[in-house]
Design a protein around this motif. Structure first.
Motif, PDB file in Angstrom:
ATOM      1  N   LEU A  27     -11.460   0.169   6.574  1.00 44.68           N
ATOM      2  CA  LEU A  27     -10.329  -0.276   5.766  1.00 44.68           C
ATOM      3  C   LEU A  27     -10.291  -1.797   5.778  1.00 44.68           C
ATOM      4  N   PHE A  28     -10.564  -2.406   4.652  1.00 49.92           N
ATOM      5  CA  PHE A  28     -10.564  -3.858   4.561  1.00 49.92           C
ATOM      6  C   PHE A  28      -9.148  -4.350   4.231  1.00 49.92           C
ATOM      7  N   VAL A  29      -8.778  -5.487   4.817  1.00 54.75           N
ATOM      8  CA  VAL A  29      -7.461  -6.090   4.586  1.00 54.75           C
ATOM      9  C   VAL A  29      -7.677  -7.568   4.285  1.00 54.75           C
ATOM     10  N   SER A  30      -7.099  -8.042   3.184  1.00 55.16           N
ATOM     11  CA  SER A  30      -7.337  -9.413   2.742  1.00 55.16           C
ATOM     12  C   SER A  30      -6.051 -10.029   2.213  1.00 55.16           C
ATOM     13  N   LEU A  31      -5.928 -11.330   2.344  1.00 54.06           N
ATOM     14  CA  LEU A  31      -4.797 -12.048   1.777  1.00 54.06           C
ATOM     15  C   LEU A  31      -4.743 -11.921   0.259  1.00 54.06           C
ATOM     16  N   SER A  32      -5.859 -11.616  -0.358  1.00 54.18           N
ATOM     17  CA  SER A  32      -5.892 -11.433  -1.807  1.00 54.18           C
ATOM     18  C   SER A  32      -5.912  -9.961  -2.198  1.00 54.18           C
ATOM     19  N   GLY A  33      -5.648  -9.066  -1.243  1.00 53.15           N
ATOM     20  CA  GLY A  33      -5.694  -7.643  -1.528  1.00 53.15           C
ATOM     21  C   GLY A  33      -4.413  -7.112  -2.144  1.00 53.15           C
ATOM     22  N   SER A  34      -4.401  -5.805  -2.354  1.00 59.01           N
ATOM     23  CA  SER A  34      -3.234  -5.128  -2.931  1.00 59.01           C
ATOM     24  C   SER A  34      -2.974  -3.843  -2.165  1.00 59.01           C
ATOM     25  N   ASP A  35      -1.741  -3.653  -1.746  1.00 57.27           N
ATOM     26  CA  ASP A  35      -1.392  -2.435  -1.019  1.00 57.27           C
ATOM     27  C   ASP A  35      -1.269  -1.225  -1.945  1.00 57.27           C
ATOM     28  N   THR A  36      -1.235  -1.458  -3.248  1.00 58.99           N
ATOM     29  CA  THR A  36      -1.093  -0.331  -4.173  1.00 58.99           C
ATOM     30  C   THR A  36      -2.424   0.122  -4.762  1.00 58.99           C
ATOM     31  N   SER A  37      -3.417  -0.755  -4.803  1.00 63.63           N
ATOM     32  CA  SER A  37      -4.699  -0.374  -5.404  1.00 63.63           C
ATOM     33  C   SER A  37      -5.847  -0.311  -4.401  1.00 63.63           C
ATOM     34  N   ALA A  38      -5.541  -0.516  -3.110  1.00 62.12           N
ATOM     35  CA  ALA A  38      -6.601  -0.517  -2.094  1.00 62.12           C
ATOM     36  C   ALA A  38      -7.264   0.852  -1.991  1.00 62.12           C
ATOM     37  N   VAL A  39      -8.556   0.820  -1.634  1.00 61.29           N
ATOM     38  CA  VAL A  39      -9.334   2.048  -1.485  1.00 61.29           C
ATOM     39  C   VAL A  39     -10.133   1.954  -0.194  1.00 61.29           C
ATOM     40  N   ALA A  40     -10.060   2.974   0.645  1.00 64.19           N
ATOM     41  CA  ALA A  40     -10.834   2.996   1.886  1.00 64.19           C
ATOM     42  C   ALA A  40     -12.323   2.898   1.579  1.00 64.19           C
ATOM     43  N   ASN A  41     -13.055   2.194   2.459  1.00 60.61           N
ATOM     44  CA  ASN A  41     -14.509   2.005   2.371  1.00 60.61           C
ATOM     45  C   ASN A  41     -14.935   1.116   1.209  1.00 60.61           C
ATOM     46  N   ASN A  42     -13.977   0.506   0.499  1.00 61.46           N
ATOM     47  CA  ASN A  42     -14.298  -0.329  -0.656  1.00 61.46           C
ATOM     48  C   ASN A  42     -13.939  -1.769  -0.345  1.00 61.46           C
ATOM     49  N   MET A  43     -14.943  -2.587  -0.093  1.00 62.04           N
ATOM     50  CA  MET A  43     -14.702  -3.980   0.270  1.00 62.04           C
ATOM     51  C   MET A  43     -14.068  -4.760  -0.877  1.00 62.04           C
ATOM     52  N   ALA A  44     -14.309  -4.323  -2.119  1.00 62.84           N
ATOM     53  CA  ALA A  44     -13.755  -5.016  -3.280  1.00 62.84           C
ATOM     54  C   ALA A  44     -12.302  -4.646  -3.535  1.00 62.84           C
ATOM     55  N   LYS A  45     -11.784  -3.628  -2.838  1.00 60.23           N
ATOM     56  CA  LYS A  45     -10.396  -3.208  -3.039  1.00 60.23           C
ATOM     57  C   LYS A  45      -9.685  -3.131  -1.694  1.00 60.23           C
ATOM     58  N   PRO A  46      -9.413  -4.286  -1.117  1.00 61.42           N
ATOM     59  CA  PRO A  46      -8.774  -4.312   0.208  1.00 61.42           C
ATOM     60  C   PRO A  46      -7.274  -4.136   0.122  1.00 61.42           C
ATOM     61  N   TRP A  47      -6.677  -3.773   1.238  1.00 58.96           N
ATOM     62  CA  TRP A  47      -5.223  -3.823   1.374  1.00 58.96           C
ATOM     63  C   TRP A  47      -4.788  -5.274   1.513  1.00 58.96           C
ATOM     64  N   ARG A  48      -3.557  -5.550   1.164  1.00 57.21           N
ATOM     65  CA  ARG A  48      -2.986  -6.879   1.404  1.00 57.21           C
ATOM     66  C   ARG A  48      -2.375  -6.971   2.797  1.00 57.21           C
ATOM     67  N   SER A  49      -1.797  -5.869   3.274  1.00 56.18           N
ATOM     68  CA  SER A  49      -1.024  -5.908   4.511  1.00 56.18           C
ATOM     69  C   SER A  49      -1.656  -5.034   5.574  1.00 56.18           C
ATOM     70  N   LEU A  50      -1.522  -5.477   6.813  1.00 53.13           N
ATOM     71  CA  LEU A  50      -1.778  -4.562   7.912  1.00 53.13           C
ATOM     72  C   LEU A  50      -0.693  -3.495   7.942  1.00 53.13           C
ATOM     73  N   GLN A  51       0.553  -3.917   7.831  1.00 52.43           N
ATOM     74  CA  GLN A  51       1.675  -2.989   7.878  1.00 52.43           C
ATOM     75  C   GLN A  51       2.873  -3.651   7.194  1.00 52.43           C
ATOM     76  N   ASN A  52       3.412  -2.997   6.188  1.00 51.27           N
ATOM     77  CA  ASN A  52       4.592  -3.514   5.504  1.00 51.27           C
ATOM     78  C   ASN A  52       5.672  -2.436   5.559  1.00 51.27           C
ATOM     79  N   MET A  53       6.645  -2.627   6.456  1.00 51.36           N
ATOM     80  CA  MET A  53       7.682  -1.617   6.650  1.00 51.36           C
ATOM     81  C   MET A  53       8.706  -1.604   5.518  1.00 51.36           C
ATOM     82  N   THR A  54       8.709  -2.647   4.694  1.00 50.54           N
ATOM     83  CA  THR A  54       9.609  -2.656   3.549  1.00 50.54           C
ATOM     84  C   THR A  54       9.135  -1.681   2.486  1.00 50.54           C
ATOM     85  N   THR A  55       7.832  -1.698   2.222  1.00 52.13           N
ATOM     86  CA  THR A  55       7.270  -0.833   1.185  1.00 52.13           C
ATOM     87  C   THR A  55       6.607   0.413   1.754  1.00 52.13           C
ATOM     88  N   LEU A  56       6.488   0.463   3.085  1.00 46.94           N
ATOM     89  CA  LEU A  56       5.742   1.537   3.753  1.00 46.94           C
ATOM     90  C   LEU A  56       4.331   1.637   3.194  1.00 46.94           C
TER      91      LEU A  56
END
Length: 930
Positions: free
Chosen positions: A183-212
């Motif tokens: 699971l890639f996580v990047s400052l330029s990522g998106s928590d809504t479009s991230a995809v596991a195993n996809n370096m081009a689609k990282p999460w933005r957050s490690l954990q965001n309790m506001t949006t879960l």
């Protein structure tokens, strides 16, 4: 030097090219601790581990004694014990970091230096070089991507081996293929479009309790979380952390064969540049990576490893803001090769944690650089702090220094639970047992070097620890302290070097402080083959041992064959300690004033450890085999082959060739010719400023460059149209006056009284975005009765744009259509937010936000509280782009096109109350140019 030792070296010089000698080798994995069975060193060793004797020859060659072929690599430990062999970058699985010695250089990667797991070479190589603690331990790191490993089955432990120039390392460390994902996580990522195993689609957050949302909520056993480089400041995890392990459906655990691993991206193949993941805990938060709270201990946060991060703490952080805080985990965790510090005290009223702190069984803290941990007058903020339930911990290969807030290493039974505390998985915690502290450099602490302490007088439980091959120097108080009322104590210290300690004023001055129970049938604390040497800063009146309460006896505190040097002070003879084999003499360090406590050839400590060992110690601090002569040397370093520990020579920062030049955008290269470059800031739109930080006490240089006149950035983003309106309870619709263009970004800010749309609201539009998850959440702030969410979405078609908001409260909304922005990432950097104070009628300023592109567009959302048209006058070049929103809440949006990179904020004066209650919260939004 004795005759036997001379003869051995002459023989090796003559035969080095044709003869291979085998010798026992020690380390975190093969220390062969035999006296007590509770210990479980990192990746348990085989019964006997051997390496090529050229290891010793190489160390001697480094001192100019001889030249020889490449020594055998030594693998001491790894960052994680398992990982997936597929998925992730190029479908080649996990990244693995390996630590030890004699790994070769960057030019050897994949050619002369090869890594094998089982019988298969790894897929590719990323880094070989110094480890985080190498400034004192001299360790190297090699990082690889494991690959398929010949289809090795999941759950089968495979030996890890490094081969340098055809010479193989030990193979007692293992890696187990798991069924996890990357699971890639990047400052330029998106928590809504991230995809596991996809370096081009990282999460933005490690954990965001506001949006879960965030990688945490996708995480499962065996997964590796790979963080991309950059300056991280997130604190929207559980309890204002970066990430904290939660409860119930949000509990997450690894397993013995499928650890959850959090690490930095190691850079491109053969790039030899691990990305710098730099996390700073903001003021007023707990930040960092944290384990579960006490009520859920045993249900979450187990089998976790964290490696290769750089984490520090800003002034004013919360009392327990440890960068890595295991909290009440049942364990185990592996905390490996992180830089932790500085921790600035600032305005914090109380600080009582550490660089690494927490509870649990089987935790390993290996090869970290922990430094500059500040505290308050209570001195309760430490380098490493283990609390109640800690057992079977290994603390090894760490460089811990300048702990001005407390002790270097502390084990403290804060809850007085030894012999009575119920463990998370059942059973009674016996006390601090199975504790192994070795191969650490502990330097300059406001309190103690190694401290074992309990709270209250429980008069039960067991303390059992072994400490060896440590250097302890510069502690203000006792370098070794045992304050325990446990009725069974087996605290054993062997082959340590303690020098120039007890440097602070105190009523009691000693190198070893015995508090609590100093004697009894079950108390057998032992001190064998250590160097106890006073230095120039050791306080006058210091002695070897003080019994503060129950007096010790020669059987309860057993001293044998230590070297004692009082440096001209008058102290009791070692015989009063019962040390009939004591050596009272100058240890003859190589260069003590420069921090080199290796032995000279004529040192009385050489070959002087002639009695049977307290427990097996078969190497020295630098992993050179003992003995090198007729017997082992006393202290942490062997004379011949022990080499010289790295010396931290002060290095001053020096400005690079970019200094005094002119740039239209912030310079990014040639900033420093020596030292570590800071980020570049824009000062008054006329100059660029940065600094070059010195190392090891060296000075910091201030550097600057001029801003070029009339910079000509490429087409910049701009606001095409805007809308502002009011929200009332229920569903409200909002529409631009004109049509939107397909592909343009729509930025939406929603401010709601006593709520937040991201918590209990709905969001949809007429272009196929049917629920709130269809929008990209950019961030949220909340201050005393008002929550503001920031969302973004791309217009899918040209035409009318209608947004529907559902929320059971009143509020305000801004919609902005942005053209010419980056097509992939709307933001250049994450939002910078601030909140408070409430009832503000004064000059206020937002946090500073840094941009990296000269053609970025800056937007500043300023919420001024509950009321109609509360006045606000911004300073500087900010222009109003979206005016008063709604009638019950004052909210305005400003823009600025600086045409330069650097640091910016919005400030001004809230000058009146309007019709209600003025307040202050801001969001700085950096729209990324193309």
């Amino acid at each position: 030097m004795d005759t036997i030792r001379k003869a051995r070296w002459m023989s090796w010089v003559l035969q080095a090219s044709i003869v291979t000698l085998l010798c026992a080798c020690g380390g975190a994995n093969d220390s062969k601790v035999t006296a007590v069975s509770q210990a479980s060193p990192s990746n348990p060793p085989p019964a006997q581990t051997t390496i090529n004797a050229s290891t010793s020859l190489s160390a001697a060659a480094a001192n100019g004694k001889l030249s020889t072929a490449s020594p055998a690599p030594q693998v001491l430990y790894t960052d994680t014990l398992s990982g997936p062999t597929t998925g992730g970058e190029n479908n080649l699985g996990a990244y693995l970091s390996i630590f030890g010695r004699n790994f070769g250089s960057a030019s050897d990667l994949g050619t002369n230096t090869k890594v094998y797991i089982g019988d298969n070479e790894v897929a590719n190589y990323r880094y070989v070089g110094t480890a985080k603690s190498s400034g004192k331990t001299g360790l190297q790191q090699i990082t690889v991507q494991v690959g398929a490993l010949g289809g090795a089955p999941v759950g089968t432990a495979l030996p890890v081996k490094i081969v340098l120039n055809g010479v193989a390392s030990n193979t007692d460390n293992t890696f187990t293929p798991s069924a996890g994902r990357i699971l890639f996580v990047s400052l330029s990522g998106s928590d809504t479009s991230a995809v596991a195993n996809n370096m081009a689609k990282p999460w933005r957050s490690l954990q965001n309790m506001t949006t879960l949302k965030g990688a945490y909520f996708a995480m499962q056993a065996g997964d590796h979380i790979v963080l991309r480089g950059g300056a991280w400041h997130d604190s929207n995890g559980q309890d204002k952390t970066w990430m904290r392990f939660g409860s119930g459906i949000y509990a997450r655990n690894g397993s013995a064969s499928a650890w959850i691993h959090i690490t930095a991206y190691p850079g491109p193949i053969n790039g030899n540049a691990i990305e710098d993941v730099h996390y700073t805990t903001p003021a007023g938060t707990s930040g960092g990576i944290a384990g579960p709270w006490s009520a859920i201990a045993g249900t979450s946060g187990e089998f976790i490893s964290v490696s290769n991060l750089r984490m520090d703490v800003a002034g004013g952080a919360n009392r327990d803001a440890a960068p890595i805080n295991l909290q009440y985990t049942a364990g185990p965790w592996r905390v490996v090769n992180n830089e932790l510090g500085p921790w600035v005290a600032g305005s914090s009223a109380t600080l009582n944690a550490a660089g690494v702190s927490g509870h649990g069984n089987g935790n390993k803290v290996l090869g970290n650089h922990i430094h500059d941990i500040a505290g308050t007058s209570e001195l309760q903020n430490h380098g490493i702090y283990a609390d109640t339930t800690a057992q079977n911990w290994e603390v090894a290969y760490n460089w811990i220094h300048d702990i001005t807030g407390g002790s270097a290493v502390q084990f403290n039974d804060n809850e007085a639970g030894a012999g009575s505390y119920t463990l998370p998985h059942g059973g009674i915690w016996p006390g601090f047992v199975g504790i192994r502290i070795h191969h650490n450099w502990l330097e300059n602490a406001a309190k103690y070097g190694i401290n074992f302490n309990d709270q209250g007088s429980a008069h039960k439980g067991t303390y059992e620890a072994q400490s060896w091959n440590n250097v302890i120097t510069g502690t203000k108080l006792y370098p070794i302290r045992i304050n325990s009322t446990a009725t069974t104590q087996n605290m054993w210290f062997a082959f340590n070097t303690v020098y120039n300690a007890m440097t602070g004023a105190a009523g009691n001055k000693a190198y070893i402080m015995d508090e609590g129970f100093g004697s009894g049938a079950g108390i057998h604390n032992k001190f064998y083959n250590n160097i106890f040497a006073f230095g120039p800063d050791t306080q006058a009146g210091t002695t070897w041992l003080i019994d503060y309460s129950t007096p010790s006896t020669t059987s309860s505190y057993d001293f044998k064959q230590n070297l004692y040097f009082a440096n001209g002070q008058t102290v009791p003879a070692p015989a009063t300690l019962g040390d009939s084999l004591a050596i009272s003499a100058n240890p003859l360090f190589a260069n003590a004033s420069a921090g080199n406590v290796a032995l000279q050839a004529t040192s009385p400590a050489a070959d002087a450890a002639t009695q049977p060992s307290l427990f097996a110690v078969d190497d020295d601090m630098l992993n050179i085999a003992r003995p090198q002569g007729s017997s082992k040397d006393i202290g942490a370093l062997e004379l011949i082959g022990g080499g010289t520990p790295p010396i931290s020579t002060p290095v001053s920062g020096v400005c690079g060739s970019a200094n005094a030049q002119t740039f239209s955008v912030a310079p990014s290269s040639n900033l420093c010719s020596a030292g570590l470059a800071s980020s570049v800031s824009l000062i008054g739109n006329v100059s660029w400023a940065w600094s070059c930080a010195g190392a090891n006490g060296g000075a910091t240089a201030s550097c600057s460059a001029a801003v070029a006149s009339n910079p000509n950035p490429s087409t910049a983003p701009s606001v095409r149209q805007q809308y502002t309106g009011a929200i009332t309870p229920g569903a409200t619709t909002h529409q631009f006056a004109g049509n939107v263009s397909a592909g343009n970004w729509i930025l939406v800010t929603v401010g709601v009284n006593n709520n937040a749309v991201g918590v209990s609201g709905t969001l949809s539009d007429n272009q196929g975005h049917t629920d709130i998850d269809s929008f990209t959440s950019l961030g949220q702030i909340y201050v005393d009765g008002m929550g503001t969410d920031v969302f973004a979405v791309k217009a899918s078609t040209s035409g009318a744009y209608v947004l529907t908001v559902g929320i059971p409260n009143q509020g305000s909304i801004h919609m902005v259509e942005i053209q010419n922005a980056d097509a992939v990432n709307l933001l250049d950097v994450p939002l910078a937010t601030s909140s408070g104070p409430r009832f503000a009628t004064t000059a206020l300023s937002s946090p500073t936000q840094t941009t990296t592109k000269a053609n970025n567009l800056l937007l500043a959302l300023v919420d001024l509280g509950i009321g109609n048209a509360i006045p606000f006058s911004p300073n500087g070049s900010w222009q109003l782009v979206s005016p008063q929103a709604g009638t019950s809440i004052t909210s305005r949006l400003y823009e600025w096109q600086p045409k330069a990179t650097g640091a910016f904020n919005i400030s001004g004066t809230v000058s009146g109350s309007g019709a209600g209650y003025p307040g202050w919260e801001t969001v700085i939004i950096v729209i990324k140019g193309q």
